[in-house]
Enzyme design. Structure first.
Site, mmCIF file in Angstrom:
data_model
loop_
_atom_site.group_PDB
_atom_site.id
_atom_site.type_symbol
_atom_site.label_atom_id
_atom_site.label_comp_id
_atom_site.label_asym_id
_atom_site.label_seq_id
_atom_site.Cartn_x
_atom_site.Cartn_y
_atom_site.Cartn_z
ATOM 1 N N ARG A 1 -10.821 -7.012 -1.012
ATOM 2 C CA ARG A 1 -9.801 -6.004 -1.328
ATOM 3 C C ARG A 1 -10.085 -5.379 -2.701
ATOM 4 O O ARG A 1 -9.895 -4.185 -2.902
ATOM 5 C CB ARG A 1 -8.414 -6.649 -1.277
ATOM 6 N N GLY B 1 7.787 3.905 -1.173
ATOM 7 C CA GLY B 1 6.674 3.250 -0.483
ATOM 8 C C GLY B 1 6.752 1.740 -0.443
ATOM 9 O O GLY B 1 5.717 1.072 -0.459
ATOM 10 N N THR B 2 7.962 1.216 -0.392
ATOM 11 C CA THR B 2 8.080 -0.246 -0.273
ATOM 12 C C THR B 2 9.010 -0.601 0.877
ATOM 13 O O THR B 2 10.028 0.076 1.093
ATOM 14 C CB THR B 2 8.575 -0.905 -1.587
ATOM 15 N N HIS C 1 3.741 -7.809 -9.710
ATOM 16 C CA HIS C 1 2.976 -8.764 -8.893
ATOM 17 C C HIS C 1 1.538 -8.930 -9.385
ATOM 18 O O HIS C 1 0.673 -9.351 -8.627
ATOM 19 C CB HIS C 1 3.010 -8.332 -7.414
ATOM 20 N N ASN D 1 2.460 -3.025 -6.890
ATOM 21 C CA ASN D 1 1.058 -2.879 -6.500
ATOM 22 C C ASN D 1 0.134 -3.526 -7.524
ATOM 23 O O ASN D 1 0.427 -3.567 -8.717
ATOM 24 C CB ASN D 1 0.703 -1.403 -6.330
#
Ligand code: BJW
Length: 251
Positions: free
Chosen positions: A70, A187-188, A119, A102
């Site tokens: 990733r 966008g979550t 995160h 993100n």
């Protein structure tokens, strides 16, 4: 694209804005969202089952390799118009906080400055035992590589399920959510806590809450405005609608 007068006025008059983003903001850059990430060889694994300390203890090689893949993919992508519009929004608002779940670094690469990464960041590595950031290590071919200080395995500096979020970032995110006049959730899926709780903190403190997402989420019924569609298209149009006299936000 049409926006309500209430939304335009709320954003134009806001002296403080907080924005929470999730994986969907990077989808138009080509980064698969967290819950859609598993393709090819990895399609037999659930992302939720790999992003845990238990998974790393059980099978450190598989988890390290999943992140290595990733990380390489995230290196090759570019910020999209949604990231760039948020960087421009920061320049137009007196107090602006970008809270992101993100790990891909794309907000900073787009020019955002006041970014709280709840995160972690996939481009940082830390020691699994000591929990300290490690910048350099010897590549011996062993996977995962070892901490040069204590010999334990290295891991990505991201927050896995069951782990605490970084305390300074979380405290600042709570404060920004409680004190902003407008809050955006973009966008979550809004299902991972404590990040998902910040929008409700904003609502409780009287902020105007706006959601941008192609799909409905648990937040949709509580938000003051819901803009249905991809953030890379909606955000540049929204900025132009609010500040029609300014240059295009993404040129
Ligand atoms: C678009 C788009 C486009 C698509 N434009 N949009 C019950 C209540 C409260 C908490 C818990 C609970 N049960 C368990 C918990 C704890 C747990 C949790 O919340 N679990 C839930 C699943 C229920 N939380 C934790 O463990 C957290 N720590 C914690 O609580 O510590 C205290 C504690 C510890 C121990 C015991 C008890 C308490 C830590 C959470 C860490 C999450 N980490 C991850 C992995 C990071 C590294 C990695 O990426 O590998 O973070 S999980 C994953 O989910 C990742 C993401 O940041 C996060 C959120 O996902 P996101 O960003 O929303 O992505 P998606 O894929 O879900 O959604 C994408 C969205 O985009 C969709 O809505 C699309 O429609 C949309 N979209 N294209 C705009 N173009």
């Amino acid at each position: 694209m049409e926006f309500s007068r209430r939304l335009i006025e709320a954003l134009r008059n806001a002296r403080s804005v907080a924005v929470m983003t999730g994986a969907g903001v990077s989808a138009e850059s080509g980064v698969p969202t967290f819950r859609d990430a598993q393709t090819g060889l990895w399609s037999t694994f659930r992302a939720e089952d790999l992003a845990t300390p238990e998974a790393f203890r059980r099978d450190p090689k598989t988890v390290w390799e999943w992140y290595a893949l990733r990380r390489e993919m995230m290196k090759t992508v570019e910020p999209n118009p949604g990231h760039r519009a948020l960087a421009e929004l920061e320049r137009r608002v007196a107090r602006f906080t970008l809270i992101t779940q993100n790990i891909d670094n794309l907000h900073r690469r787009a020019g955002s400055r006041n970014v709280l990464e709840l995160h972690g960041n996939i481009f940082r590595t830390k020691c699994f035992a000591e929990d300290t950031v490690v910048d350099e290590w010897l590549e011996t071919g062993e996977v995962p590589p070892r901490c040069p200080k204590c010999g334990s395995y290295l891991r990505p500096d991201v927050v896995w399920f069951g782990e605490m979020l970084p305390s300074r970032e979380m405290a600042e995110a709570v404060k920004a959510s409680q004190t902003c006049e407008a809050f955006f959730s973009i966008g979550t899926s809004g299902i991972v806590y404590p990040a998902a709780g910040l929008a409700y903190e904003a609502i409780r403190h009287g902020s105007f809450v706006v959601e941008i997402n192609p799909d409905a989420t648990p937040l949709s019924v509580h938000a003051g405005a819901v803009l249905t569609g991809p953030s890379g298209e909606i955000l540049p149009h929204l900025l132009t609608a609010v500040w029609p006299e300014a240059d295009s936000p993404v040129d």
